[in-house]
Design a protein around this motif. Structure first.
Motif, mmCIF file in Angstrom:
data_model
loop_
_atom_site.group_PDB
_atom_site.id
_atom_site.type_symbol
_atom_site.label_atom_id
_atom_site.label_comp_id
_atom_site.label_asym_id
_atom_site.label_seq_id
_atom_site.Cartn_x
_atom_site.Cartn_y
_atom_site.Cartn_z
ATOM 1 N N CYS B 89 -2.277 90.367 -57.658
ATOM 2 C CA CYS B 89 -1.114 89.635 -57.197
ATOM 3 C C CYS B 89 -1.130 88.244 -57.848
ATOM 4 N N TRP B 245 3.970 80.541 -55.998
ATOM 5 C CA TRP B 245 4.851 81.620 -55.604
ATOM 6 C C TRP B 245 4.604 81.974 -54.150
ATOM 7 N N PRO B 247 5.095 84.542 -50.944
ATOM 8 C CA PRO B 247 5.333 85.964 -50.746
ATOM 9 C C PRO B 247 6.429 86.290 -49.737
ATOM 10 N N THR B 250 10.661 90.033 -50.923
ATOM 11 C CA THR B 250 10.579 91.330 -51.605
ATOM 12 C C THR B 250 10.889 92.437 -50.596
ATOM 13 N N ALA B 253 8.165 92.758 -47.812
ATOM 14 C CA ALA B 253 7.498 91.531 -47.363
ATOM 15 C C ALA B 253 7.351 91.467 -45.850
ATOM 16 N N THR B 291 0.094 94.769 -45.724
ATOM 17 C CA THR B 291 -0.728 93.562 -45.605
ATOM 18 C C THR B 291 -2.165 93.851 -45.182
ATOM 19 N N ALA B 313 4.411 90.930 -52.606
ATOM 20 C CA ALA B 313 4.310 90.015 -51.466
ATOM 21 C C ALA B 313 3.292 90.521 -50.455
ATOM 22 N N GLU B 316 -0.093 89.856 -51.876
ATOM 23 C CA GLU B 316 -0.349 88.405 -51.813
ATOM 24 C C GLU B 316 -0.777 87.993 -50.412
ATOM 25 N N ARG B 317 -0.039 88.473 -49.397
ATOM 26 C CA ARG B 317 -0.381 88.115 -48.019
ATOM 27 C C ARG B 317 -1.743 88.656 -47.649
#
Lengths: 53, 452
Positions: B89, B245, B247, B250, B253, B291, B313, B316-317
């Motif tokens: 990510c 950026w 998250p 998207t 998300a 997530t 996203a 990323e989270r």
């Protein structure tokens, strides 16, 4: 006739092909970046003088 | 078993990585002897390992060297799963970039320089990026420009800038350009406003134009001082730090806020998954982990867990949550990472890096079977390649999520029901247990791969 002076100056071949343009750009940016870096470190020094007070 | 080199370890005459009897080693060759001495005796190696920046390595007997010309053999700490920059990510790529620059900075302080700045020199261990190529250091020669400058910009700065300023999905360009995104391409794709940022202007826009420069003799005269090198590294660091950026926005998300699970259903599902994971250990691949809700459950039960998801996203989270024992990575199971690079095997395909001891496929199968039109037997076949066991959640047509998938299309899935699911999976898996998930129409299955 082999030019021995060229061989003497030849730096060892790099592992990676750094790219002509990239090498020249670095040389071109060197001055600007150094000045910026120097100014940043001076500013950091100035700030640290005042923060100690 | 004969020792063998890893498929990606062939470019560097300084040495290579090999596997012997299941253990990973690094052979260091004669050409690297001098640089190795500076690396070890000068203290850089120990400093970087102590600070968790470089993979720990133990020196072992020279007898283990499979090829002639060895001056040393090391056993590096193994990484649970090799991952590639196109599977990272934004945050992971950014952290890998900053790690590389930090190592380059510290190396210079000890008279060494990084001879390459490839993103493939970084792996993730215990949730953090770590440099794995101990042979990347070489003695610094005063005046020499940084050979890895272009590679750093292509592997790190360009994709990060594209992800931050254009679209996060552009990180996947790294799958196509395995030696970094071409700088002129990145410059062309970036919005003009990025020229107002000095770092991106210098290292991408101008650099992009410069890379079109043909080879000339004058490059031999290119000289830059050590201070200028440090200044360059610092400038790159600033450019990377400035890329951000968040998250959101998207498709997936906000998944966990939008699911159709009641609290009772979620609790029951967690209980069931926990129960089905018991008695097994090792690695767990959570497919479509979002997530990482259930990845954390697996990790808590001792599994070395990979939380795969196709949404940047979500990954990323999951990465930011820093859950212990969980490595979040980007993966689209309808189009998984292929073998890439030289001869198509330099970078391993997804399946080549498995199988996992257990695969979690929770709230996923309907996306493959209905969303992506993949017949259930083919889903079962692929799952059998990915894991020895599987915990699969079957989501029937009565479920609101599947109804949504079918809302705008014809129902061409006559065998998509529990009986069809079991019939499809039985050739590959033995159904050890199954149970309905409370408060839903869903069923959870515990499957074990049949012997081939």
């Amino acid at each position: 006739m082999v030019d021995l002076t060229l061989i003497a100056q030849h730096t060892p071949l790099a592992y990676l092909d750094g790219g002509t343009g990239s090498m020249l750009l670095q040389a071109g940016l060197a001055g600007l970046l150094t000045v910026g870096y120097f100014m940043k470190s001076q500013w950091a020094a100035v700030k640290s003088i005042f923060s100690r007070k | 078993m004969t020792p063998y080199r890893l498929s990606a370890s062939f470019r560097d005459p300084s040495g290579f990585v090999f596997r012997r009897d299941g253990t990973l080693y690094r052979q260091v060759n004669e050409p690297y002897a001098a640089d190795l001495a500076v690396l070890m005796d000068g203290g850089l190696h120990d400093e970087l390992v102590a600070d968790g920046l470089l993979i720990a390595s133990e020196r072992v007997s020279l007898d283990l060297a499979p090829e002639p010309g060895a001056v040393a053999v090391f056993r590096p700490e193994p990484v649970p799963l090799v991952s590639y920059p196109y599977e990272w990510c934004f945050g992971q790529l950014k952290d890998a970039a900053l790690l590389t620059l930090e190592i380059a900075r510290r190396a210079l302080a000890r008279g060494l320089v990084l001879k390459d700045a490839s993103a493939y020199n970084v792996q993730f261990l215990r949730g953090r990026p770590v440099f794995i190529d101990s042979l990347s250091f070489e003695a610094y020669r005063e005046g020499e420009p940084w050979v890895a400058y272009r590679q750093f910009c292509g592997h790190f700065l360009a994709p990060l800038a594209l992800m931050a300023h254009v679209d996060v999905r552009l990180g996947l360009l790294l799958r196509e350009h395995i030696d970094g995104v071409p700088l002129d391409l990145a410059a062309r794709l970036l919005p003009g406003s990025t020229r107002l940022r000095p770092g991106l202007l210098m290292h991408l826009h101008i650099h992009g134009k410069a890379t079109r420069q043909a080879a000339t003799e004058s490059v031999r005269q290119a000289r830059i001082s050590k201070t200028a090198l440090l200044a360059l590294l610092d400038s790159l660091r600033g450019a990377v730090e400035g890329l951000r950026w968040e998250p959101t926005g998207t498709q997936w998300a906000d998944y966990y806020e939008a699911t159709n699970y009641s609290e009772a259903a979620m609790a029951d599902k967690k209980r069931l998954v926990g129960e089905y994971l018991r008695g097994v250990g090792g690695t767990c691949w959570d497919l479509g982990a979002n997530t990482g809700e259930f990845s954390r459950l697996a990790a808590a039960q001792g599994f070395e867990t990979i939380a795969w998801d196709m949404d940047p996203a979500a990954v990323e989270r999951a990465y930011r949550s820093r859950a212990p024992g969980v490595l979040p990575l980007l993966q689209d199971f309808t189009n998984p990472s292929p073998g890439l690079g030289w001869a198509g095997v330099e970078r391993d395909s997804l399946a080549a890096r498995g199988p996992a001891d257990v695969v979690l496929a929770l709230a996923l199968v309907h996306h493959l079977a209905i969303g992506a039109n993949v017949p259930l037997p083919k889903v079962a076949d692929y799952f059998a390649q990915l894991g020895q066991r599987a915990i699969v959640e079957f989501v029937p047509k009565e479920d609101s999520q599947v109804r949504r998938l079918l809302a705008s299309r014809r129902d061409v899935f006559p065998t998509y029901d529990r009986a069809g699911f079991e019939a499809a999976f039985s050739p590959w898996f033995e159904i050890e247990a199954s149970a309905p998930v409370a408060d839903t129409a869903r069923t959870l299955y515990r499957l074990t791969r049949r012997a081939a």
